[in-house]
Design a protein around this motif. Structure first.
Motif, PDB file in Angstrom:
ATOM      1  N   THR A 168     -13.125  15.128-129.910  1.00 40.43           N
ATOM      2  CA  THR A 168     -14.021  16.087-129.260  1.00 40.43           C
ATOM      3  C   THR A 168     -14.202  17.297-130.162  1.00 40.43           C
ATOM      4  O   THR A 168     -13.281  17.713-130.867  1.00 40.43           O
ATOM      5  N   TYR A 187     -16.747  18.641-126.120  1.00 40.25           N
ATOM      6  CA  TYR A 187     -15.855  19.116-125.056  1.00 40.25           C
ATOM      7  C   TYR A 187     -16.708  19.834-124.015  1.00 40.25           C
ATOM      8  O   TYR A 187     -17.916  19.962-124.183  1.00 40.25           O
ATOM      9  N   GLY A 188     -16.067  20.290-122.936  1.00 37.00           N
ATOM     10  CA  GLY A 188     -16.829  20.974-121.869  1.00 37.00           C
ATOM     11  C   GLY A 188     -17.157  20.017-120.739  1.00 37.00           C
ATOM     12  O   GLY A 188     -16.828  18.823-120.784  1.00 37.00           O
ATOM     13  N   GLU A 189     -17.760  20.586-119.685  1.00 35.75           N
ATOM     14  CA  GLU A 189     -18.142  19.874-118.455  1.00 35.75           C
ATOM     15  C   GLU A 189     -18.384  18.365-118.659  1.00 35.75           C
ATOM     16  O   GLU A 189     -19.236  17.970-119.462  1.00 35.75           O
ATOM     17  N   GLY A 190     -17.635  17.540-117.946  1.00 36.69           N
ATOM     18  CA  GLY A 190     -17.885  16.088-117.978  1.00 36.69           C
ATOM     19  C   GLY A 190     -17.300  15.364-119.185  1.00 36.69           C
ATOM     20  O   GLY A 190     -17.561  14.172-119.376  1.00 36.69           O
ATOM     21  N   TRP A 191     -16.469  16.048-119.979  1.00 34.21           N
ATOM     22  CA  TRP A 191     -16.017  15.436-121.241  1.00 34.21           C
ATOM     23  C   TRP A 191     -15.120  14.210-121.025  1.00 34.21           C
ATOM     24  O   TRP A 191     -15.180  13.255-121.796  1.00 34.21           O
ATOM     25  N   THR A 192     -14.325  14.216-119.935  1.00 33.42           N
ATOM     26  CA  THR A 192     -13.423  13.066-119.754  1.00 33.42           C
ATOM     27  C   THR A 192     -14.234  11.790-119.475  1.00 33.42           C
ATOM     28  O   THR A 192     -13.885  10.713-119.943  1.00 33.42           O
ATOM     29  N   GLU A 193     -15.333  11.932-118.731  1.00 36.81           N
ATOM     30  CA  GLU A 193     -16.206  10.767-118.469  1.00 36.81           C
ATOM     31  C   GLU A 193     -16.826  10.270-119.766  1.00 36.81           C
ATOM     32  O   GLU A 193     -16.929   9.065-120.009  1.00 36.81           O
ATOM     33  N   ARG A 194     -17.228  11.221-120.618  1.00 41.54           N
ATOM     34  CA  ARG A 194     -17.841  10.807-121.894  1.00 41.54           C
ATOM     35  C   ARG A 194     -16.810  10.074-122.754  1.00 41.54           C
ATOM     36  O   ARG A 194     -17.126   9.088-123.409  1.00 41.54           O
ATOM     37  N   GLU A 215      -5.807  16.489-118.233  1.00 42.46           N
ATOM     38  CA  GLU A 215      -6.829  15.452-118.456  1.00 42.46           C
ATOM     39  C   GLU A 215      -6.354  14.439-119.501  1.00 42.46           C
ATOM     40  O   GLU A 215      -6.602  13.240-119.380  1.00 42.46           O
TER      41      GLU A 215
END
Ligand SMILES: NC(=O)c1ccc[n+]([C@@H]2O[C@H](COP(=O)([O-])OP(=O)(O)OC[C@H]3O[C@@H](n4cnc5c(N)ncnc54)[C@H](OP(=O)(O)O)[C@@H]3O)[C@@H](O)[C@H]2O)c1
Length: 297
Positions: A168, A187-194, A215
Motif C-alpha cells: 500500500t 491506503y485509506g478508506e476501503g483499503w482492506t477490501e482492495r 486490520e
C-alpha cells in the motif's frame, strides 16, 4: 571539520552546522571522509528526544547513522580495508565531513556515494522484518507503507526470494510499487477490501505506523504473522514490534550481493547540502519519502 549538531531536543531548527574536532578511528573502527549521509526517520526521532531504548543521547549531539565515503583512517585490529577504499556503512554523527563507522562494506561497482548512503539501515531493517515475518517463497506478504526507504528494500528483497508482495502507498506511488514487482493499492478508506481483491495474505508488515495493526491481523488471521516497525502499540494486540537491529555487516554483505546482481536499487528522492539538514528533516517528517533522502558533503 564541519558537522551537524544539536544542543537541545526540538524541531528541525535546533540543527546547526558547527565547527568540531575531527573524530578518530578507535579499535575495530574506520574513519571515512563522508561523501554522502543517509537521512533516516530515526535521525529526527532522536533529535526530537523521543525515547529510543538503548540510544542514550548526550547533548550536544551529532546526527546520522548511515554514510558512504572514502576510508582515511583504519583502527587497530581492522583488516580487509585500507585508506582510499570506497565504503558504505553505519556509524555515528555521519552528517559531517568525517565520521567513524562501526560496520562497513566496499561499495559495489557502479554505485554512487549519493545512492550508497541510503542503503545500510533500510536493508538491515528489511532483512530483519522479512525474516521475522516467517514468509517463504511462493507465499504473499502484505506491506503497509511500501514506498518509503524500508518498503523499497522489502519489496525488492521479497521479489528476489520468490515472495509475492501486495503493497500500500499513496496514489502517486502506485506505479513505483509496480516497478518494484509488487501488486499495488492505495491506503485509506476501503483499503482492506482492495487488498482482499488482490489476493490471500500469508504475513504482513506495518512499516508506516498508520494505525492499521487490527486490520493486518484480520487479513492474516494471526497476530504472530504481523510485524510492526513503527507502531509502539502493536504488542497490545499481540503483534511483535521489531526494534532491535540485527547484524549490520551481514546486511551490508547482502546489500552488495543484491546490488551487484541488479536486484536492489533504492532511489534518492532528493539530495541536500550539509547545510540543508534541517530541510531534509522537515521533508522526511512530512512522511512521504520515496526511497531515501541524503545529504551530500
Ligand atoms: N523499528 C525499527 O527497527 C525501524 C527501522 C527503520 C525505520 N523504522 C520506522 O519505520 C517507519 C518507516 O521508515 P522508512 O525509513 O521507510 O520511512 P520513510 O522512507 O520516511 O517512508 C515513509 C512512507 O510512509 C508512507 N505512508 C505515509 N502515510 C501512510 C499511510 N497512512 N499508510 C501507509 N503508508 C503511509 C509513505 O508513502 P506515500 O508517500 O506513498 O504516502 C512513505 O513512503 C518510520 O516511522 C521509521 O522511524 C523503524
Amino acid at each position: 571539520m564541519r558537522k551537524v549538531s544539536f544542543a537541545e531536543f526540538g524541531g528541525p531548527e535546533v540543527l546547526q552546522l558547527v565547527d568540531a574536532e575531527e573524530p578518530h578511528a578507535g579499535p575495530g573502527r574506520i574513519r571515512i571522509a563522508v561523501r554522502a549521509a543517509g537521512v533516516n526517520p530515526v535521525d529526527w526521532r532522536i533529535r526530537e528526544g523521543q525515547v529510543l531504548g538503548a540510544h542514550p543521547v548526550e547533548l550536544p549531539s551529532g546526527v546520522g547513522l548511515d554514510a558512504a565515503g572514502v576510508v582515511d583512517e583504519v583502527g587497530e585490529g581492522v583488516t580487509g580495508v585500507e585508506a582510499g577504499d570506497r565504503v558504505f556503512g553505519e556509524g555515528t554523527s555521519t552528517y559531517a565531513e568525517f565520521a567513524v563507522l562501526s560496520a562497513w562494506a566496499r561499495m559495489p561497482e557502479g554505485l554512487t556515494f549519493e545512492e550508497a548512503a541510503g542503503y545500510p539501515s533500510v536493508v538491515e531493517t528489511a532483512l530483519r522484518v522479512i525474516g521475522e515475518s516467517g514468509v517463504r517463497s511462493g507465499q504473499t506478504l502484505l506491506v503497509s507503507g511500501a514506498s518509503g526507504g524500508v518498503g523499497s528494500a522489502v519489496l525488492q528483497i521479497a521479489r528476489d526470494r520468490g515472495i509475492t508482495v501486495i503493497g500500500t502507498a499513496g496514489a502517486a506511488n502506485q506505479d513505483y510499487l509496480r516497478s518494484l514487482g509488487a501488486l499495488a493499492t492505495t491506503y485509506g478508506e476501503g483499503w482492506t477490501e482492495r487488498v482482499r481483491r488482490l489476493g490471500r495474505v500469508d504475513a504482513a508488515l506495518d512499516l508506516a505506523g498508520s494505525g492499521v495493526i487490527r486490520e493486518l491481523v484480520e487479513l492474516t488471521g494471526d497476530p504472530h504473522k504481523v510485524i510492526s516497525i513503527a507502531d509502539l502499540g502493536a504488542p497490545e494486540l499481540g503483534v511483535r514490534f521489531s526494534g532491535v537491529a540485527g547484524s549490520v555487516p551481514a546486511a551490508l554483505a547482502e546489500a552488495v550481493s543484491l546490488i551487484s546482481r541488479g536486484k536492489l536499487h533504492i532511489p534518492v528522492e532528493k539530495p541536500y547540502p550539509l547545510a540543508g539538514a534541517a530541510a531534509a528533516h522537515t521533508d522526511s517528517q512530512a512522511g512521504h519519502t520515496r526511497g531515501r533522502r541524503v545529504l551530500l558533503i
